[in-house]
Design a protein around this motif. Structure first.
Motif, PDB file in Angstrom:
ATOM      1  N   LEU A   8       0.830  -1.210   0.000  1.00  0.00           N
ATOM      2  CA  LEU A   8       0.000   0.000   0.000  1.00  0.00           C
ATOM      3  C   LEU A   8       0.865   1.261   0.000  1.00  0.00           C
ATOM      4  O   LEU A   8       1.996   1.247   0.511  1.00  0.00           O
ATOM      5  N   PRO A   9       0.342   2.361  -0.532  1.00  0.00           N
ATOM      6  CA  PRO A   9       1.083   3.620  -0.452  1.00  0.00           C
ATOM      7  C   PRO A   9       1.152   4.088   1.001  1.00  0.00           C
ATOM      8  O   PRO A   9       0.384   3.632   1.852  1.00  0.00           O
ATOM      9  N   ASP A  10       2.058   5.010   1.282  1.00  0.00           N
ATOM     10  CA  ASP A  10       2.230   5.503   2.645  1.00  0.00           C
ATOM     11  C   ASP A  10       1.048   6.351   3.115  1.00  0.00           C
ATOM     12  O   ASP A  10       0.810   6.465   4.308  1.00  0.00           O
ATOM     13  N   LEU A  11       0.333   6.943   2.179  1.00  0.00           N
ATOM     14  CA  LEU A  11      -0.787   7.820   2.505  1.00  0.00           C
ATOM     15  C   LEU A  11      -2.061   7.267   1.882  1.00  0.00           C
ATOM     16  O   LEU A  11      -2.104   6.996   0.683  1.00  0.00           O
ATOM     17  N   LEU A  12      -3.069   7.073   2.703  1.00  0.00           N
ATOM     18  CA  LEU A  12      -4.354   6.551   2.227  1.00  0.00           C
ATOM     19  C   LEU A  12      -5.482   7.494   2.624  1.00  0.00           C
ATOM     20  O   LEU A  12      -5.457   8.069   3.712  1.00  0.00           O
ATOM     21  N   GLY A  13      -6.445   7.607   1.737  1.00  0.00           N
ATOM     22  CA  GLY A  13      -7.657   8.350   2.036  1.00  0.00           C
ATOM     23  C   GLY A  13      -8.847   7.471   1.739  1.00  0.00           C
ATOM     24  O   GLY A  13      -8.742   6.513   0.966  1.00  0.00           O
ATOM     25  N   GLY A 128       4.849  11.572  -1.240  1.00  0.00           N
ATOM     26  CA  GLY A 128       4.899  12.284  -2.518  1.00  0.00           C
ATOM     27  C   GLY A 128       4.186  13.629  -2.519  1.00  0.00           C
ATOM     28  O   GLY A 128       4.046  14.249  -3.566  1.00  0.00           O
ATOM     29  N   LEU A 129       3.749  14.091  -1.368  1.00  0.00           N
ATOM     30  CA  LEU A 129       3.068  15.381  -1.288  1.00  0.00           C
ATOM     31  C   LEU A 129       4.052  16.512  -1.049  1.00  0.00           C
ATOM     32  O   LEU A 129       5.189  16.284  -0.634  1.00  0.00           O
ATOM     33  N   THR A 130       3.589  17.719  -1.296  1.00  0.00           N
ATOM     34  CA  THR A 130       4.347  18.919  -0.930  1.00  0.00           C
ATOM     35  C   THR A 130       3.390  19.873  -0.234  1.00  0.00           C
ATOM     36  O   THR A 130       2.184  19.833  -0.449  1.00  0.00           O
ATOM     37  N   ILE A 131       3.959  20.721   0.612  1.00  0.00           N
ATOM     38  CA  ILE A 131       3.198  21.790   1.252  1.00  0.00           C
ATOM     39  C   ILE A 131       3.893  23.099   0.903  1.00  0.00           C
ATOM     40  O   ILE A 131       5.105  23.123   0.682  1.00  0.00           O
ATOM     41  N   GLY A 132       3.133  24.171   0.824  1.00  0.00           N
ATOM     42  CA  GLY A 132       3.727  25.468   0.531  1.00  0.00           C
ATOM     43  C   GLY A 132       4.675  25.897   1.641  1.00  0.00           C
ATOM     44  O   GLY A 132       4.479  25.569   2.811  1.00  0.00           O
ATOM     45  N   LEU A 133       5.703  26.622   1.257  1.00  0.00           N
ATOM     46  CA  LEU A 133       6.665  27.200   2.199  1.00  0.00           C
ATOM     47  C   LEU A 133       7.042  28.567   1.660  1.00  0.00           C
ATOM     48  O   LEU A 133       7.462  28.680   0.499  1.00  0.00           O
ATOM     49  N   TYR A 134       6.876  29.596   2.475  1.00  0.00           N
ATOM     50  CA  TYR A 134       7.288  30.919   2.014  1.00  0.00           C
ATOM     51  C   TYR A 134       8.805  31.009   1.973  1.00  0.00           C
ATOM     52  O   TYR A 134       9.507  30.496   2.844  1.00  0.00           O
ATOM     53  N   SER A 135       9.296  31.671   0.922  1.00  0.00           N
ATOM     54  CA  SER A 135      10.732  31.876   0.739  1.00  0.00           C
ATOM     55  C   SER A 135      11.281  32.684   1.918  1.00  0.00           C
ATOM     56  O   SER A 135      10.538  33.298   2.689  1.00  0.00           O
ATOM     57  N   THR A 136      12.584  32.693   2.024  1.00  0.00           N
ATOM     58  CA  THR A 136      13.234  33.451   3.086  1.00  0.00           C
ATOM     59  C   THR A 136      12.832  34.917   3.027  1.00  0.00           C
ATOM     60  O   THR A 136      12.482  35.516   4.048  1.00  0.00           O
ATOM     61  N   GLU A 137      12.863  35.488   1.829  1.00  0.00           N
ATOM     62  CA  GLU A 137      12.519  36.907   1.676  1.00  0.00           C
ATOM     63  C   GLU A 137      11.076  37.172   2.106  1.00  0.00           C
ATOM     64  O   GLU A 137      10.811  38.125   2.834  1.00  0.00           O
TER      65      GLU A 137
END
Length: 195
Positions: A8-13, A128-137
């Motif tokens: 199974l994948p690591d993330l299930l819904g 395999g997911l990503t979450i937003g991250l604001y840049s340093t600036e």
């Protein structure tokens, strides 16, 4: 028929169970056996895959694709503070609702939808997911913009550390800050003192 948990994948819904030959009853058995854990309503992650904070970020990323790590959390990920966040600071566009998340404390921040995407990057998560991250600036701008809440000391300290980094451009910071007119003058004043 029993499904092999290793396949199974690591993330299930709930919405993807049938794709993997799994029923809700089968998922319940996997949770009871400790192979998967519930990280948000209808979302399950392989147990032991990550810490509670990252599990919470994974749940948020799956349910709220526009959610973005910000402020002290982003500052910590960019290694511009020695403070260890006690909660995750996550921005969502003003007018959207936060998500109920288990396992980790979250501080939700509502940012203006017109400037929400400025300086937004992606941070890789398990499954395999990503979450937003604001840049340093963008993070520095937000700290100056919200200094009445976060204090000027944190913003100035982070800016000092950022200026010592290789390749960082005060001009690029000020260019991005044009979109945040309330923050730009204080950033400019701080740069004039520090440079």
């Amino acid at each position: 028929m029993r499904v092999d948990a290793a396949t199974l994948p690591d993330l299930l819904g709930y919405d993807s169970l049938a794709d993997h030959g799994l029923t809700r009853h089968g998922l319940k058995r996997l949770i009871e056996s400790g192979e998967f854990e519930r990280i948000a309503p209808g979302l399950f992650l392989r147990a032991g895959l990550t810490d509670d904070t990252t599990a919470a970020w994974t749940a948020i990323a799956a349910k709220k694709p526009d959610a973005t790590l910000c402020l002290l959390t982003a500052l910590s990920l960019h290694e511009l503070t020695d403070e260890i966040p006690t909660r995750s600071d996550i921005a969502i566009p003003r007018g959207t609702q936060p998500l109920t998340v288990h396992h980790a404390p979250i501080a939700w921040h509502r940012f203006d939808a017109d400037t929400f995407e400025i300086g937004r990057e992606e941070y890789a998560l398990p499954g395999g997911l990503t979450i937003g991250l604001y840049s340093t600036e963008r993070t520095l701008i937000d700290l100056f913009r919200l200094r009445h809440t976060w204090g000027s000391d944190l913003a100035i300290s982070a800016l000092k550390q950022w200026l010592r980094g290789r390749g960082n451009s005060p001009a690029a910071l000020l260019t991005m800050a044009k979109s945040f007119p309330k923050a730009r003058p204080s950033i400019q004043d701080a740069l004039e003192i520090l440079l």
